[in-house]
Design a protein around this motif. Structure first.
Motif, PDB file in Angstrom:
ATOM      1  N   ARG A  37       0.827  -1.219   0.000  1.00 14.07           N
ATOM      2  CA  ARG A  37       0.000   0.000   0.000  1.00 14.07           C
ATOM      3  C   ARG A  37       0.858   1.265   0.000  1.00 14.07           C
ATOM      4  O   ARG A  37       0.681   2.162   0.822  1.00 14.07           O
ATOM      5  N   LEU A  38       1.783   1.278  -0.925  1.00 12.40           N
ATOM      6  CA  LEU A  38       2.693   2.408  -1.069  1.00 12.40           C
ATOM      7  C   LEU A  38       2.517   3.024  -2.452  1.00 12.40           C
ATOM      8  O   LEU A  38       2.029   2.378  -3.380  1.00 12.40           O
ATOM      9  N   SER A  39       2.955   4.259  -2.578  1.00 15.57           N
ATOM     10  CA  SER A  39       2.816   4.976  -3.842  1.00 15.57           C
ATOM     11  C   SER A  39       3.807   4.467  -4.889  1.00 15.57           C
ATOM     12  O   SER A  39       4.816   3.829  -4.567  1.00 15.57           O
ATOM     13  N   TYR A  40       3.495   4.824  -6.124  1.00 22.72           N
ATOM     14  CA  TYR A  40       4.377   4.503  -7.246  1.00 22.72           C
ATOM     15  C   TYR A  40       5.778   5.063  -6.998  1.00 22.72           C
ATOM     16  O   TYR A  40       6.780   4.378  -7.198  1.00 22.72           O
ATOM     17  N   ALA A  41       5.855   6.313  -6.538  1.00 24.87           N
ATOM     18  CA  ALA A  41       7.152   6.965  -6.315  1.00 24.87           C
ATOM     19  C   ALA A  41       7.968   6.242  -5.248  1.00 24.87           C
ATOM     20  O   ALA A  41       9.185   6.070  -5.397  1.00 24.87           O
ATOM     21  N   THR A  42       7.323   5.794  -4.181  1.00 27.51           N
ATOM     22  CA  THR A  42       8.027   5.113  -3.095  1.00 27.51           C
ATOM     23  C   THR A  42       8.583   3.774  -3.569  1.00 27.51           C
ATOM     24  O   THR A  42       9.747   3.448  -3.318  1.00 27.51           O
ATOM     25  N   VAL A  43       7.757   2.999  -4.267  1.00 28.55           N
ATOM     26  CA  VAL A  43       8.190   1.693  -4.762  1.00 28.55           C
ATOM     27  C   VAL A  43       9.295   1.863  -5.799  1.00 28.55           C
ATOM     28  O   VAL A  43      10.302   1.144  -5.774  1.00 28.55           O
ATOM     29  N   THR A  44       9.138   2.824  -6.684  1.00 28.63           N
ATOM     30  CA  THR A  44      10.156   3.078  -7.704  1.00 28.63           C
ATOM     31  C   THR A  44      11.486   3.435  -7.065  1.00 28.63           C
ATOM     32  O   THR A  44      12.536   2.937  -7.474  1.00 28.63           O
ATOM     33  N   ARG A  45      11.454   4.284  -6.063  1.00 33.33           N
ATOM     34  CA  ARG A  45      12.695   4.692  -5.400  1.00 33.33           C
ATOM     35  C   ARG A  45      13.378   3.506  -4.721  1.00 33.33           C
ATOM     36  O   ARG A  45      14.597   3.351  -4.810  1.00 33.33           O
ATOM     37  N   ALA A  46      12.609   2.651  -4.055  1.00 38.25           N
ATOM     38  CA  ALA A  46      13.176   1.465  -3.407  1.00 38.25           C
ATOM     39  C   ALA A  46      13.810   0.536  -4.446  1.00 38.25           C
ATOM     40  O   ALA A  46      14.928   0.048  -4.258  1.00 38.25           O
ATOM     41  N   LEU A  47      13.110   0.319  -5.565  1.00 35.44           N
ATOM     42  CA  LEU A  47      13.650  -0.545  -6.614  1.00 35.44           C
ATOM     43  C   LEU A  47      14.882   0.077  -7.266  1.00 35.44           C
ATOM     44  O   LEU A  47      15.842  -0.631  -7.598  1.00 35.44           O
ATOM     45  N   ASN A  48      14.864   1.390  -7.460  1.00 38.45           N
ATOM     46  CA  ASN A  48      16.041   2.065  -8.020  1.00 38.45           C
ATOM     47  C   ASN A  48      17.258   1.887  -7.122  1.00 38.45           C
ATOM     48  O   ASN A  48      18.373   1.679  -7.605  1.00 38.45           O
ATOM     49  N   GLU A  49      17.051   1.981  -5.819  1.00 36.47           N
ATOM     50  CA  GLU A  49      18.154   1.783  -4.868  1.00 36.47           C
ATOM     51  C   GLU A  49      18.684   0.354  -4.955  1.00 36.47           C
ATOM     52  O   GLU A  49      19.897   0.141  -4.957  1.00 36.47           O
ATOM     53  N   LEU A  50      17.785  -0.624  -5.003  1.00 37.97           N
ATOM     54  CA  LEU A  50      18.221  -2.023  -5.108  1.00 37.97           C
ATOM     55  C   LEU A  50      18.971  -2.269  -6.410  1.00 37.97           C
ATOM     56  O   LEU A  50      19.957  -3.006  -6.437  1.00 37.97           O
ATOM     57  N   GLU A  51      18.521  -1.628  -7.476  1.00 35.32           N
ATOM     58  CA  GLU A  51      19.206  -1.767  -8.762  1.00 35.32           C
ATOM     59  C   GLU A  51      20.590  -1.122  -8.700  1.00 35.32           C
ATOM     60  O   GLU A  51      21.580  -1.700  -9.158  1.00 35.32           O
TER      61      GLU A  51
END
Length: 74
Positions: A37-51
């Motif tokens: 239940r998180l926003s697109y921006a939050t999930v994108t930022r987490a995935l960008n960090e993992l990448e």
């Protein structure tokens, strides 16, 4: 208190270490948005960090995959 994207990144990093192996298809952005239940921006930022850290890689139109870099801690 940590930002949501950092907490999500830590959760996902733990799951990567425990549930996935190199080359596996990882969770989609939409799945993560619904599950946590998180926003697109939050999930994108987490995935960008993992990448950026080398845990995952993305192929446009195909998905997100678990990295097979030997330096990645498992």
């Amino acid at each position: 208190m940590e930002p949501n994207y950092i907490r999500l990144k830590e959760i996902l990093r733990d799951e990567l270490k425990k549930k996935f192996k190199n080359g596996d298809l990882f969770y989609s952005q939409n799945y993560l948005m619904k599950k946590y239940r998180l926003s697109y921006a939050t999930v994108t930022r987490a995935l960008n960090e993992l990448e950026r850290e080398g845990y995952i890689y993305r192929i446009q139109g195909r998905g997100t995959f678990v990295s097979d870099l030997p330096e990645r801690e498992l």
